[in-house]
Write an enzyme that holds these catalytic residues in place. Structure first.
Site, PDB file in Angstrom:
ATOM      1  N   THR A  18     -20.398 -13.785 -43.516  1.00  0.00           N
ATOM      2  CA  THR A  18     -21.809 -14.055 -43.608  1.00  0.00           C
ATOM      3  C   THR A  18     -22.181 -15.325 -43.015  1.00  0.00           C
ATOM      4  OG1 THR A  18     -22.065 -12.151 -45.426  1.00  0.00           O
ATOM      5  CG2 THR A  18     -23.708 -13.966 -45.236  1.00  0.00           C
ATOM      6  N   PHE A  73     -18.475  -7.933 -38.309  1.00  0.00           N
ATOM      7  CA  PHE A  73     -19.561  -6.897 -38.520  1.00  0.00           C
ATOM      8  C   PHE A  73     -20.915  -7.445 -39.119  1.00  0.00           C
ATOM      9  CE2 PHE A  73     -18.537  -6.835 -42.990  1.00  0.00           C
ATOM     10  CZ  PHE A  73     -19.731  -6.354 -43.642  1.00  0.00           C
ATOM     11  N   LYS A  74     -20.715  -8.466 -39.663  1.00  0.00           N
ATOM     12  CA  LYS A  74     -22.032  -9.154 -40.059  1.00  0.00           C
ATOM     13  C   LYS A  74     -22.976  -9.420 -39.038  1.00  0.00           C
ATOM     14  CE  LYS A  74     -20.360  -9.415 -44.444  1.00  0.00           C
ATOM     15  NZ  LYS A  74     -20.115 -10.657 -45.123  1.00  0.00           N
ATOM     16  N   ASP A  75     -22.463  -9.574 -37.756  1.00  0.00           N
ATOM     17  CA  ASP A  75     -23.365  -9.936 -36.569  1.00  0.00           C
ATOM     18  C   ASP A  75     -24.407  -8.817 -36.391  1.00  0.00           C
ATOM     19  OD1 ASP A  75     -22.299 -12.366 -35.921  1.00  0.00           O
ATOM     20  OD2 ASP A  75     -20.605 -11.477 -34.899  1.00  0.00           O
TER      21      ASP A  75
END
Length: 491
Positions: A161, A128-130
């Site tokens: 991250t 999800f960090k993308d």
């Protein structure tokens, strides 16, 4: 749109109003606090209606323009259009469309309510960090190009991250990345994804310690204002405001995709360790998004769950921080929590600063209102919609098996924590959206234990663990870390 530090006095905030571009590259405020808008921009029902048919890129533009008012609309729209494309978020699975960017899948719809999974892991590093980091890379490049400047990113990761930042920043003109990670505490896939990068502007540093040691190093270096200015230090950790606001977008997308009218409410369950992801949900709610509950799902490192149950924020010592099968949440000091506490105590910066000084000196604070406590603000938590729950390794195994058996979906360990806790907080007529953390392939050791088979990998990731790796191992020593940065920047 002006920004204030969670530790600023009213006088200093009035003297030094900050714009979005002022704080984009800096990370921590000079006083050690975190930036927040002086006032949260509000979203109207008419805007929500108009946004229902927008692409993800256009929705991102509409939300970000409320915060980045000093970036011309044409420039900001070009950045979001370039960032959120099917070509970038191309790792869609069966039944998903890459064009949706963050597609929803209904898992359960019964008497107890509707349980929905929001896919956030279709980006280049499968996490999800993308969603925020790809935008941050383009924003950095835009800001640096305007001033012919350069930036040395100094960050810490518990797993995802780091790779998201490095993939977003590799090859960016004027940008170097120095990324700390806890030595030997990430999954084999996560480790290989970071350390296999050979780009000359990427520096991976494995720290002898846990994630909190890495995070403390980032804060210590950032708080040395002279060194920070000379070495042009910035950060991509969720202490960076731009990263948090980029995450606000997918809360709006999830809400709009799960509802048909603005009279409906939804809840979100968020696997949470550092509080950055769920902090974005708090900001969305403060903007007027109709969110009922924000549920923080923790693993055995349950600092946040303890606070939302009792009002006690108690940072764990290194020996009390467990190495778990959802390692990206193996965190005992939630750096973004300060942003919520600032709102919880009525945006009183002096009070916020005093509480977090107590974290540094006494390891935490108590807002339960009981005799001897530090205050009684915990009674206000319900007003902000927060709840929480905890998951264990055996819970993760059981949930991974259940979801695979019932829905033919293989979820990662952190998402399993989220689904387990979400089921404890579901309510009829209020959809519960669980935010996916990563693709299961990143944590194959536990998937193999749970299901007896390997997790499916997207094309291009088949033998990532076998690639040559480039990194250094260092102690958790501030002086040595500064020397290493200075040696590799030439500044």
């Amino acid at each position: 749109m002006h920004y204030v530090s969670t530790r600023a006095t009213s006088a200093s905030a009035a003297r030094n109003p900050e714009n979005f571009c002022d704080i984009l590259l800096g990370g921590l405020a000079p006083d050690g606090g975190l930036y927040l808008p002086a006032e949260y921009p509000q979203v109207t029902s008419a805007e929500l209606d108009a946004w229902r048919t927008l692409s993800y890129a256009d929705l991102a533009f509409e939300i970000l323009r409320k915060f980045a008012t000093d970036i011309p609309d044409a420039d900001l729209k070009a950045i979001t259009t370039r960032t959120y494309t099917p070509a970038v978020y191309c790792n869609a699975r069966a039944g998903e469309s890459a064009a949706e960017i963050t597609p929803l899948r209904v898992l359960e719809d019964g008497r107890n309510g509707k349980l929905i999974l929001q896919a956030l892991s279709n980006g280049p590093t499968l996490a999800f960090k993308d969603m925020a980091m790809q935008l941050l890379g383009n924003l950095f490049e835009y800001a640096l190009a305007k001033n012919s400047d350069e930036l040395n990113i100094f960050g810490a990761t518990s797993g995802d991250t780091g790779s998201a930042a490095e993939y977003a920043m590799r090859g960016k003109k004027g940008v170097r990345v120095f990324m700390l990670s806890p030595h030997g505490r990430m999954s084999a896939f996560q480790t290989a994804q970071m350390f296999s990068l050979q780009d000359p502007n990427i520096f991976n540093i494995a720290v002898k310690g846990n994630f909190d040691d890495c995070q403390d190093l980032v804060k210590a270096v950032s708080n040395d204002l002279t060194f920070k200015a000379r070495q042009k230090i910035g950060t991509v950790n969720s202490i960076n405001w731009a990263r948090v606001v980029a995450q606000v977008v997918y809360y709006f997308r999830g809400y709009l995709a799960a509802t048909t009218s603005n009279d409906q409410k939804v809840s979100f369950t968020v696997p949470s360790g550092n509080f950055g992801n769920i902090c974005a949900g708090h900001i969305a709610r403060m903007m007027g998004l109709p969110i009922d509950k924000l549920v923080a799902a923790t693993n055995e490192n349950d600092v946040l769950d303890e606070f939302f149950r009792t009002g006690v924020y108690r940072v764990r010592k290194a020996a009390e921080t467990f190495h778990t099968s959802s390692p990206s949440m193996d965190i005992s000091k939630a750096s973004n929590f300060e942003r919520f506490v600032y709102d919880l105590v009525g945006r009183d910066a002096e009070r916020t600063h005093a509480l977090f000084r107590k974290v540094d000196t006494h390891g935490g604070f108590d807002l339960s209102g009981k005799p001897g406590s530090d205050g009684d603000e915990f009674k206000q938590v319900a007003r902000f919609g927060f709840a929480s729950g905890r998951s264990t390794h055996n819970d993760r195994l059981d949930t991974i098996r259940d979801v695979a058996d019932d829905y033919d979906i293989t979820i990662d360990t952190h998402t399993a924590d989220g689904i387990k806790v979400a089921r404890e907080h579901m309510a009829p007529r209020v959809p519960m959206i669980v935010l996916e953390t990563a693709l299961a392939a990143k944590f194959n050791e536990t998937i193999l234990e749970a299901l007896g088979t390997d997790a499916e990998r997207p094309a291009g990731f088949d033998d990532i663990e076998a690639l040559p790796q480039r990194y250094v191992v260092m102690p958790a020593d501030v002086a040595q870390m500064k020397a290493y940065i200075a040696d590799h920047t030439g500044l």
